[in-house]
Design a protein around this motif. Structure first.
Motif, PDB file in Angstrom:
ATOM      1  N   ALA A 145       0.796  -1.066   0.114  1.00 62.88           N
ATOM      2  CA  ALA A 145       0.077   0.243  -0.120  1.00 62.88           C
ATOM      3  C   ALA A 145       1.117   1.217  -0.185  1.00 62.88           C
ATOM      4  O   ALA A 145       1.797   1.429   0.754  1.00 62.88           O
ATOM      5  CB  ALA A 145      -0.750  -0.094   0.989  1.00 62.88           C
ATOM      6  N   LEU A 146       0.588   2.126  -0.939  1.00 63.21           N
ATOM      7  CA  LEU A 146       1.716   3.135  -1.103  1.00 63.21           C
ATOM      8  C   LEU A 146       0.795   4.173  -0.359  1.00 63.21           C
ATOM      9  O   LEU A 146      -0.527   4.248   0.029  1.00 63.21           O
ATOM     10  CB  LEU A 146       1.443   3.850  -2.380  1.00 63.21           C
ATOM     11  CG  LEU A 146       2.310   3.152  -3.318  1.00 63.21           C
ATOM     12  CD1 LEU A 146       2.047   3.463  -5.034  1.00 63.21           C
ATOM     13  CD2 LEU A 146       3.959   3.300  -3.070  1.00 63.21           C
ATOM     14  N   ILE A 147       1.571   5.175   0.400  1.00 59.93           N
ATOM     15  CA  ILE A 147       0.948   6.227   1.375  1.00 59.93           C
ATOM     16  C   ILE A 147       1.385   7.534   0.560  1.00 59.93           C
ATOM     17  O   ILE A 147       2.692   7.791   0.521  1.00 59.93           O
ATOM     18  CB  ILE A 147       1.537   6.255   2.701  1.00 59.93           C
ATOM     19  CG1 ILE A 147       1.531   4.854   3.333  1.00 59.93           C
ATOM     20  CG2 ILE A 147       0.761   7.142   3.704  1.00 59.93           C
ATOM     21  CD1 ILE A 147       0.167   4.518   3.839  1.00 59.93           C
ATOM     22  N   ASP A 148       0.395   8.392   0.730  1.00 65.64           N
ATOM     23  CA  ASP A 148       0.497   9.703   0.179  1.00 65.64           C
ATOM     24  C   ASP A 148      -0.111  10.793   0.830  1.00 65.64           C
ATOM     25  O   ASP A 148      -1.229  10.294   1.396  1.00 65.64           O
ATOM     26  CB  ASP A 148       0.365   9.707  -1.563  1.00 65.64           C
ATOM     27  CG  ASP A 148       1.307  10.833  -2.155  1.00 65.64           C
ATOM     28  OD1 ASP A 148       1.848  11.654  -1.475  1.00 65.64           O
ATOM     29  OD2 ASP A 148       1.470  11.027  -3.278  1.00 65.64           O
ATOM     30  N   ASP A 149       0.164  12.253   0.838  1.00 69.50           N
ATOM     31  CA  ASP A 149      -0.690  13.097   1.394  1.00 69.50           C
ATOM     32  C   ASP A 149      -1.981  13.491   0.590  1.00 69.50           C
ATOM     33  O   ASP A 149      -3.016  13.490   0.841  1.00 69.50           O
ATOM     34  CB  ASP A 149       0.401  14.296   1.748  1.00 69.50           C
ATOM     35  CG  ASP A 149       0.935  14.701   0.605  1.00 69.50           C
ATOM     36  OD1 ASP A 149       0.927  14.388  -0.586  1.00 69.50           O
ATOM     37  OD2 ASP A 149       2.040  15.655   0.934  1.00 69.50           O
ATOM     38  N   VAL A 150      -1.689  13.857  -0.459  1.00 70.95           N
ATOM     39  CA  VAL A 150      -2.786  14.364  -1.809  1.00 70.95           C
ATOM     40  C   VAL A 150      -2.703  13.590  -2.952  1.00 70.95           C
ATOM     41  O   VAL A 150      -1.680  13.412  -3.396  1.00 70.95           O
ATOM     42  CB  VAL A 150      -2.508  15.931  -1.867  1.00 70.95           C
ATOM     43  CG1 VAL A 150      -3.730  16.534  -2.785  1.00 70.95           C
ATOM     44  CG2 VAL A 150      -2.216  16.592  -0.650  1.00 70.95           C
ATOM     45  N   ILE A 151      -3.802  13.238  -3.481  1.00 70.05           N
ATOM     46  CA  ILE A 151      -3.888  12.572  -4.564  1.00 70.05           C
ATOM     47  C   ILE A 151      -4.688  13.791  -5.622  1.00 70.05           C
ATOM     48  O   ILE A 151      -5.896  14.082  -5.267  1.00 70.05           O
ATOM     49  CB  ILE A 151      -4.618  11.202  -4.923  1.00 70.05           C
ATOM     50  CG1 ILE A 151      -4.357  10.465  -3.666  1.00 70.05           C
ATOM     51  CG2 ILE A 151      -4.845  10.644  -6.204  1.00 70.05           C
ATOM     52  CD1 ILE A 151      -5.213   9.107  -3.670  1.00 70.05           C
ATOM     53  N   THR A 152      -4.236  13.941  -6.737  1.00 69.76           N
ATOM     54  CA  THR A 152      -4.890  14.743  -7.588  1.00 69.76           C
ATOM     55  C   THR A 152      -4.961  14.068  -8.666  1.00 69.76           C
ATOM     56  O   THR A 152      -6.036  13.547  -9.157  1.00 69.76           O
ATOM     57  CB  THR A 152      -4.188  16.309  -7.859  1.00 69.76           C
ATOM     58  OG1 THR A 152      -2.951  16.146  -8.259  1.00 69.76           O
ATOM     59  CG2 THR A 152      -4.306  17.154  -6.388  1.00 69.76           C
ATOM     60  N   THR A 153      -4.042  14.263  -9.895  1.00 71.79           N
ATOM     61  CA  THR A 153      -4.360  13.371 -10.879  1.00 71.79           C
ATOM     62  C   THR A 153      -3.850  11.902 -10.809  1.00 71.79           C
ATOM     63  O   THR A 153      -4.600  11.020 -11.659  1.00 71.79           O
ATOM     64  CB  THR A 153      -3.464  13.923 -12.076  1.00 71.79           C
ATOM     65  OG1 THR A 153      -1.967  13.774 -11.571  1.00 71.79           O
ATOM     66  CG2 THR A 153      -3.672  15.479 -12.494  1.00 71.79           C
ATOM     67  N   GLY A 154      -3.307  11.422  -9.778  1.00 78.10           N
ATOM     68  CA  GLY A 154      -2.991  10.219  -9.479  1.00 78.10           C
ATOM     69  C   GLY A 154      -1.767   9.817 -10.383  1.00 78.10           C
ATOM     70  O   GLY A 154      -1.089   8.731 -10.164  1.00 78.10           O
ATOM     71  N   ALA A 155      -1.018  10.734 -11.062  1.00 70.60           N
ATOM     72  CA  ALA A 155       0.264  10.703 -11.941  1.00 70.60           C
ATOM     73  C   ALA A 155       1.300  10.084 -10.886  1.00 70.60           C
ATOM     74  O   ALA A 155       2.043   8.980 -11.506  1.00 70.60           O
ATOM     75  CB  ALA A 155       0.751  11.855 -12.451  1.00 70.60           C
ATOM     76  N   THR A 156       1.543  10.776  -9.777  1.00 67.79           N
ATOM     77  CA  THR A 156       2.616  10.385  -8.774  1.00 67.79           C
ATOM     78  C   THR A 156       2.450   8.788  -8.457  1.00 67.79           C
ATOM     79  O   THR A 156       3.303   7.896  -8.608  1.00 67.79           O
ATOM     80  CB  THR A 156       2.815  11.201  -7.598  1.00 67.79           C
ATOM     81  OG1 THR A 156       2.928  12.554  -8.183  1.00 67.79           O
ATOM     82  CG2 THR A 156       3.791  10.745  -6.870  1.00 67.79           C
ATOM     83  N   LEU A 157       1.117   8.582  -7.837  1.00 65.97           N
ATOM     84  CA  LEU A 157       0.961   6.952  -7.290  1.00 65.97           C
ATOM     85  C   LEU A 157       1.010   5.957  -8.643  1.00 65.97           C
ATOM     86  O   LEU A 157       1.740   4.982  -8.547  1.00 65.97           O
ATOM     87  CB  LEU A 157      -0.492   7.074  -6.951  1.00 65.97           C
ATOM     88  CG  LEU A 157      -0.712   7.583  -5.438  1.00 65.97           C
ATOM     89  CD1 LEU A 157      -2.208   7.581  -5.007  1.00 65.97           C
ATOM     90  CD2 LEU A 157       0.182   7.052  -4.539  1.00 65.97           C
ATOM     91  N   GLY A 158       0.567   6.565  -9.728  1.00 69.73           N
ATOM     92  CA  GLY A 158       0.714   5.568 -10.981  1.00 69.73           C
ATOM     93  C   GLY A 158       2.170   5.412 -11.386  1.00 69.73           C
ATOM     94  O   GLY A 158       2.340   4.034 -11.696  1.00 69.73           O
TER      95      GLY A 158
ATOM     96  N   VAL B 204      -0.782  -3.338  -6.104  1.00 65.39           N
ATOM     97  CA  VAL B 204      -0.491  -1.962  -5.434  1.00 65.39           C
ATOM     98  C   VAL B 204      -1.884  -1.178  -4.914  1.00 65.39           C
ATOM     99  O   VAL B 204      -2.603  -0.935  -5.685  1.00 65.39           O
ATOM    100  CB  VAL B 204       0.302  -1.313  -6.186  1.00 65.39           C
ATOM    101  CG1 VAL B 204       0.547   0.333  -5.580  1.00 65.39           C
ATOM    102  CG2 VAL B 204       1.580  -1.916  -6.728  1.00 65.39           C
ATOM    103  N   TYR B 205      -2.125  -1.060  -3.709  1.00 60.39           N
ATOM    104  CA  TYR B 205      -3.048   0.033  -3.168  1.00 60.39           C
ATOM    105  C   TYR B 205      -2.555   1.221  -2.573  1.00 60.39           C
ATOM    106  O   TYR B 205      -1.484   1.352  -2.836  1.00 60.39           O
ATOM    107  CB  TYR B 205      -3.858  -0.775  -2.102  1.00 60.39           C
ATOM    108  CG  TYR B 205      -4.576  -1.982  -2.524  1.00 60.39           C
ATOM    109  CD1 TYR B 205      -5.861  -1.980  -3.233  1.00 60.39           C
ATOM    110  CD2 TYR B 205      -3.670  -3.273  -2.520  1.00 60.39           C
ATOM    111  CE1 TYR B 205      -6.394  -3.501  -3.276  1.00 60.39           C
ATOM    112  CE2 TYR B 205      -4.309  -4.521  -2.920  1.00 60.39           C
ATOM    113  CZ  TYR B 205      -5.597  -4.571  -3.673  1.00 60.39           C
ATOM    114  OH  TYR B 205      -6.236  -5.678  -4.034  1.00 60.39           O
ATOM    115  N   ALA B 206      -3.429   2.136  -2.656  1.00 64.40           N
ATOM    116  CA  ALA B 206      -2.920   3.482  -1.852  1.00 64.40           C
ATOM    117  C   ALA B 206      -3.695   4.087  -0.877  1.00 64.40           C
ATOM    118  O   ALA B 206      -5.058   3.864  -1.125  1.00 64.40           O
ATOM    119  CB  ALA B 206      -2.741   4.417  -3.333  1.00 64.40           C
TER     120      ALA B 206
END
Ligand SMILES: [Zn+2]
Length: 209
Positions: free
Chosen positions: A168-181, A195-197
């Motif tokens: 599971a990835l952890i992030d603060d903000v998701i906007t477009t999702g490009a970083t997580l992708g 992969v979950y987030a």
């Protein structure tokens, strides 16, 4: 006197309404409506604890500006999301790394700070594994369109150690999702299967209400 100071120092305070007694009081917790996004390529499901607005947005921005007072409330938010999802410590939670430049500027990675605090509060639901590094600098994405954002983060991450099959990835903000992708793509190329987030907040793509 000392007891009063001790109480002030050690009594947790609600990060939203400043009520004493907990990092997020029950009333503020009851306003949380977690939601999922399934629109990020490579990410099975991304879960956000809150919309990208209100006090959570303010707290995330404050932390990015090195005001760390919001860490306890944001960590509690992450714990609540993890519990809501029945996440347990068998899943490796991987904070999205900061760029070396940002790390040097701030001296810390805001996402990792929140994830570590969440794991300290609730080790049974969150286990942090720092398995991703940033292979190169990422330009500020402000003002970029979705395609430019995508290109901006392509190949930006590297896997630092063998990763388990589900993470599971952890992030603060998701906007477009490009970083997580981009992070998910890198992990999957290294053999990760699912992969979950989890994010503190996210904007809702059109059509998701
Ligand atoms: Zn409150």
């Amino acid at each position: 006197m000392f007891q009063i100071i001790r109480d002030l120092v050690f009594t947790p305070m609600c990060g939203r309404c400043a009520r004493l007694g907990s990092r997020l009081c029950p009333e503020c917790l009851s306003t949380l409506v977690p939601f999922a996004r399934q629109d990020i390529p490579g990410v099975e499901s991304a879960f956000a604890a809150h919309d990208y607005d209100g006090w959570v947005r303010d707290a995330v921005i404050a932390l990015k500006e090195s005001r760390r007072g919001s860490v306890p409330a944001l960590a509690e938010l992450l714990v609540q999301l993890a519990r809501h999802l029945n996440l347990d410590s068998t899943v490796a939670c991987i904070p999205i790394p900061s760029s070396p430049q940002k790390l040097l500027q701030r001296g810390f990675n805001p996402v990792r700070l929140v994830a570590d605090e969440a794991a300290r509060i609730s080790p049974e639901s969150i286990r942090v594994a720092n398995l991703l590094g940033q292979a190169r600098e990422i330009d500020d994405s402000v003002g970029l369109n979705p395609r430019e954002r995508h290109a901006n983060v392509q190949g930006a991450f590297e896997v630092l150690a063998p990763a388990p099959s589900v993470v599971a990835l952890i992030d603060d903000v998701i906007t477009t999702g490009a970083t997580l992708g981009s992070a998910a793509k890198t992990l999957k190329a290294a053999g990760v299967q699912e992969v979950y987030a989890l994010a503190l907040c996210a904007s809702r793509p059109k059509g998701l209400r």
